[in-house]
Structures are given as C-alpha cells and as structure tokens.
Write a protein that holds these residues in place. Sequence first.
Motif, PDB file in Angstrom:
ATOM      1  N   TRP A  88       4.414  -3.444  -8.192  1.00 41.78           N
ATOM      2  CA  TRP A  88       5.149  -2.739  -7.134  1.00 41.78           C
ATOM      3  C   TRP A  88       5.706  -3.656  -6.062  1.00 41.78           C
ATOM      4  O   TRP A  88       6.440  -3.218  -5.186  1.00 41.78           O
ATOM      5  N   THR A  89       5.399  -4.956  -6.140  1.00 43.03           N
ATOM      6  CA  THR A  89       6.053  -5.894  -5.218  1.00 43.03           C
ATOM      7  C   THR A  89       7.451  -6.260  -5.703  1.00 43.03           C
ATOM      8  O   THR A  89       8.290  -6.694  -4.914  1.00 43.03           O
ATOM      9  N   ARG A  90       7.710  -6.068  -6.994  1.00 41.80           N
ATOM     10  CA  ARG A  90       9.032  -6.379  -7.567  1.00 41.80           C
ATOM     11  C   ARG A  90       9.824  -5.110  -7.862  1.00 41.80           C
ATOM     12  O   ARG A  90      10.984  -4.996  -7.486  1.00 41.80           O
ATOM     13  N   PRO A  94      13.187   3.479  -5.991  1.00 42.13           N
ATOM     14  CA  PRO A  94      13.248   4.626  -6.911  1.00 42.13           C
ATOM     15  C   PRO A  94      14.116   4.368  -8.136  1.00 42.13           C
ATOM     16  O   PRO A  94      14.065   5.149  -9.096  1.00 42.13           O
ATOM     17  N   ALA A  95      14.901   3.268  -8.112  1.00 49.50           N
ATOM     18  CA  ALA A  95      15.742   2.931  -9.258  1.00 49.50           C
ATOM     19  C   ALA A  95      15.021   2.053 -10.278  1.00 49.50           C
ATOM     20  O   ALA A  95      15.596   1.706 -11.307  1.00 49.50           O
ATOM     21  N   VAL A 150       7.086   5.240   4.622  1.00 50.99           N
ATOM     22  CA  VAL A 150       6.181   4.168   4.228  1.00 50.99           C
ATOM     23  C   VAL A 150       6.891   3.340   3.163  1.00 50.99           C
ATOM     24  O   VAL A 150       7.678   3.878   2.365  1.00 50.99           O
ATOM     25  N   THR A 151       6.667   2.026   3.175  1.00 47.60           N
ATOM     26  CA  THR A 151       7.260   1.137   2.186  1.00 47.60           C
ATOM     27  C   THR A 151       6.189   0.651   1.227  1.00 47.60           C
ATOM     28  O   THR A 151       4.990   0.694   1.535  1.00 47.60           O
ATOM     29  N   LEU A 152       6.616   0.180   0.075  1.00 42.13           N
ATOM     30  CA  LEU A 152       5.676  -0.421  -0.858  1.00 42.13           C
ATOM     31  C   LEU A 152       5.240  -1.798  -0.346  1.00 42.13           C
ATOM     32  O   LEU A 152       5.974  -2.455   0.392  1.00 42.13           O
ATOM     33  N   PRO A 153       4.051  -2.233  -0.723  1.00 44.19           N
ATOM     34  CA  PRO A 153       3.571  -3.548  -0.281  1.00 44.19           C
ATOM     35  C   PRO A 153       4.473  -4.669  -0.799  1.00 44.19           C
ATOM     36  O   PRO A 153       5.114  -4.542  -1.851  1.00 44.19           O
ATOM     37  N   SER A 154       4.492  -5.764  -0.066  1.00 41.79           N
ATOM     38  CA  SER A 154       5.304  -6.925  -0.436  1.00 41.79           C
ATOM     39  C   SER A 154       4.453  -7.970  -1.142  1.00 41.79           C
ATOM     40  O   SER A 154       3.210  -7.900  -1.146  1.00 41.79           O
ATOM     41  N   ALA A 225      -3.616  -0.713 -13.398  1.00 41.76           N
ATOM     42  CA  ALA A 225      -3.565  -1.887 -14.271  1.00 41.76           C
ATOM     43  C   ALA A 225      -3.102  -3.099 -13.472  1.00 41.76           C
ATOM     44  O   ALA A 225      -3.604  -4.216 -13.669  1.00 41.76           O
ATOM     45  N   TYR A 226      -2.166  -2.901 -12.547  1.00 39.43           N
ATOM     46  CA  TYR A 226      -1.728  -4.025 -11.710  1.00 39.43           C
ATOM     47  C   TYR A 226      -2.834  -4.443 -10.738  1.00 39.43           C
ATOM     48  O   TYR A 226      -3.055  -5.642 -10.510  1.00 39.43           O
ATOM     49  N   VAL A 227      -3.554  -3.483 -10.180  1.00 40.13           N
ATOM     50  CA  VAL A 227      -4.692  -3.799  -9.310  1.00 40.13           C
ATOM     51  C   VAL A 227      -5.726  -4.607 -10.096  1.00 40.13           C
ATOM     52  O   VAL A 227      -6.297  -5.584  -9.591  1.00 40.13           O
ATOM     53  N   ASP A 228      -5.967  -4.241 -11.336  1.00 37.78           N
ATOM     54  CA  ASP A 228      -6.894  -4.975 -12.197  1.00 37.78           C
ATOM     55  C   ASP A 228      -6.394  -6.396 -12.440  1.00 37.78           C
ATOM     56  O   ASP A 228      -7.168  -7.362 -12.417  1.00 37.78           O
TER      57      ASP A 228
END
Length: 286
Positions: A88-90, A94-95, A150-154, A225-228
């Motif tokens: 989610w950093t990349r 929504p696109a 709110v924005t997604l984390p960087s 899965a990304y957190v893992d």
Amino acid sequence: MYSRKNQRDLTRTEKKRLVTAILELKRTGRYDEFVTMHREFYVTDADRRPRAAHMTPSFFPWHRRYLLEFEKALQEVDSGVSVPYWDWTRDNTPAASLWAEDFLGGNGRRGDRQVMTGAFAYREGNWSIRAAITDDPFLRRDFGRPSAPVTLPSAADVDRALADPVYDTDPWNSVTPTGFRNRIEGWGIRGVRGVTNHNRVHRWVGGSMAGAASPDDPVFWLHHAYVDLLWDRWQRAHPGSGYLPARPPAAGDPQRGRVFALDDPMPPWDVKPSQLLDHSGLYRYV
C-alpha cells in the motif's frame, strides 16, 4: 514451498483462480468461519482477557498462523493458489490494480458505500455479509474516508518502523510508544504519533474493513500478507533482535496472563510464537 507474489504482478489467470477459490470458501461457509474467528480474538486493552491477536506482541505470529490457515483452505480448493500481498505504499490510489473489476472490485458507491463492481459485489449474488456486525448484507468500502480524510501510509512511515531495532516493549499493548510491533500495528498514541501503517490501511479502505469483522473484505488477506512481509524484512534487518517478551511478565505485572511470551501457546491453535518466527520452509515472498 510456494510463493506469495505482489498483487500487481498476478496474471489474469492467477487473479481469476484466487477469486474463484475465495468464492468457493464463501459458498461452503468456511470463509465466514474465518471472519468469526477474527471477531472472537479481537480483544482490546480494556478487556481483562488474554490478547493474542491485537494490541499485543503476538500480533505478527498470530496473524501469520491465521493467514496460513486461510491459505491452506484456499489450497484445498485450488492447490496452485496463494495469498498475494498489497504494498500500500506503492499501490496507493483507487486506480491501483487490485481494485479492478476483474479482481477485488472498487470503492463503494456514495450514500451506503456498497461495492457495486467485481465478483464480491452483493448484486452478483455470491458475497453477502453474515457476521451480524451490521444490518447491511453487502460489502462496503469508503476509500480515503472523505468525511474525515485519511491517506495510506508512505514508504517513510514503514521505514521508520523497520529502523526500530527492538521488537516490542512494556507495557506490551496499544500505548507502547516504541518498538517495531506497535509502529507497524499502528495504534495512535497521544503526544507520540497518530494512527499509522496497519491500522491506517484499515481506516483508508473503510466500510467493512474498519471493524473487528474486517476479513469480510477479501482485501484483508492481501493487506496482512504485506504486514507479514514487513515482519520478515525487519527480522532480516535486525538479526540480533528477537521476539519480546521472551518470558512471561512478572507476577504482579498487569499484563501477566494477558500477553503471550515467546513460548506461550496461542489460541485457538495452541501454537507458540517461537514456532512461527521462520516461514522459509513454507513460502517465500517474490
């Protein structure tokens, strides 16, 4: 040994096979059993019960086992399927490819936030919410939460967490100010930081992802899965740092009996965090 791929690298066929397997678990009722389990183990600091899944050092190993159980169920439907990860950093708009109609579907519509596209749209007839968290039977999303944006984390948010050489520290809960675990789990701490990383992703997706029944939205699995994967990266970056606490809190500590030390069996599987530190014999990230 199998691989977990970045969702953006999945082929059209791989996406279809994953969606088909998820829908089959839903049809048989097994999917909702996973949702119920997550609700059951969403135990907060205020509860005087053991916390295995959230606001706790065992956040990472508990969810690793949870994903493995889900992946095993998927592979009983289609042995070639695995859980991809969503960086989610990349892929932070929504696109992004995961929200395409041929994969997870897009945002909820205005008003009731009902998802109208993709295989998990209620109107397709294959995905209804049965967890009794809401009266709505449909999957909901509210990307970016326009009413309180709110924005997604960087990448910088993640890097700050990965740079912390300590896994976790007292008081071993949602107000732990330092340590990799809570920097990634992302509880907001007054005077220290706002909600970030894992928790902020749940808020950004919103709707069904915003509560204890968050696995009602299939994106839950890609998120975790990304957190893992981030836990794996932290372990590689800090080979001399291990899971904490190594031993249960001392008698009289308010967290004694409520958090899981390295060799404390975690419910519902009776598996120890120490047994989940290394995934290299099971899967790899590509």
